[in-house]
Design an enzyme around this catalytic site. Sequence first.
Site: not given
Ligand code: GUN
Length: 292
Positions: A52, A96, A119
């Site tokens: 990311k 995350q 998100d």
């Molecule tokens: N863990 C698995 N997928 C995601 C996501 O799309 N965003 C976040 N913050 N954590 C995750």
Amino acid sequence: MIILDGKKTSNDIKEEIAVEVAQLIASGGKKPHLAAILVGNDGASETYVSAKVKACEKVGFNSTLVRLEDTVSEEELLAQVEKINQNADIDGLIVQLPLPKHIDEMKVTEAIFPQKDVDGFHPANVGRMALNLPTFLPATPAGIIELLERYKVETSGKHCVVIGRSHIVGSPMSILMARNSYPGNATVTLTHSRTQNLKEICQTADILIVALGKPEFVTADMVKEGACVVDVGITRVKSDKTKSGWKLKGDVAYDEVAEKCSFITPVPGGVGPMTIAILLKNTLLSSKREIY
Ligand code: GUN
């Protein structure tokens, strides 16, 4: 059979975003800025977050990575979230997941300002999505929607079966596919661990979206001829055929299922890269104040 190429599509989207960022800056605007909080040293989370951050650099965003020990208190994590909430330069914040067991994930999710929740996990944004109001859509389901759209997969009146009811993928996916728009207007069946006759239900799917996290769970006998199959699973399994000794496997037995499909996503290179592209898109929308 057409492969839904998430890697290429994601690169196309990133290029579109990069052009827009360059225009934004040329006209005196500021660089979009994404912040990520990573707690602990989980290998998969490390990989996702570094992808990311790298993607931010690629499109010309600023990024801030806050790393916290897995022993961090909930209070300290909430304080970090609040600090970023109050930082006017930062447009989007992701924490995350998963978080260590001693931390209440929902409490942390609710602490993020909905205006910075790129998100789309905050209850306010989930509600807005369900009501079809402008919001940050969760990246994985929105990435799948974008893939279906760019490949012009027909969805109206089709039977869409979703396997898995997680808050991150299955549940929002079912909402988006049922919306009165394209891609959407599908008749949706959301299946999960208590579903009976799963195989028979899958056999009636025109669009099958698989997000349960069990490698090669969906086999050819479960899939209708001509179906569109979207594989969200990504599990690292031991392999004696690769140099690293590991291989990434999806939730779909790709080789046997692909033969029956009209469209299919590969793993890797399908849904995964799309997730990152949508996160960038959401951050750009936030920086332009287009949602709130
Ligand atoms: N863990 C698995 N997928 C995601 C996501 O799309 N965003 C976040 N913050 N954590 C995750």
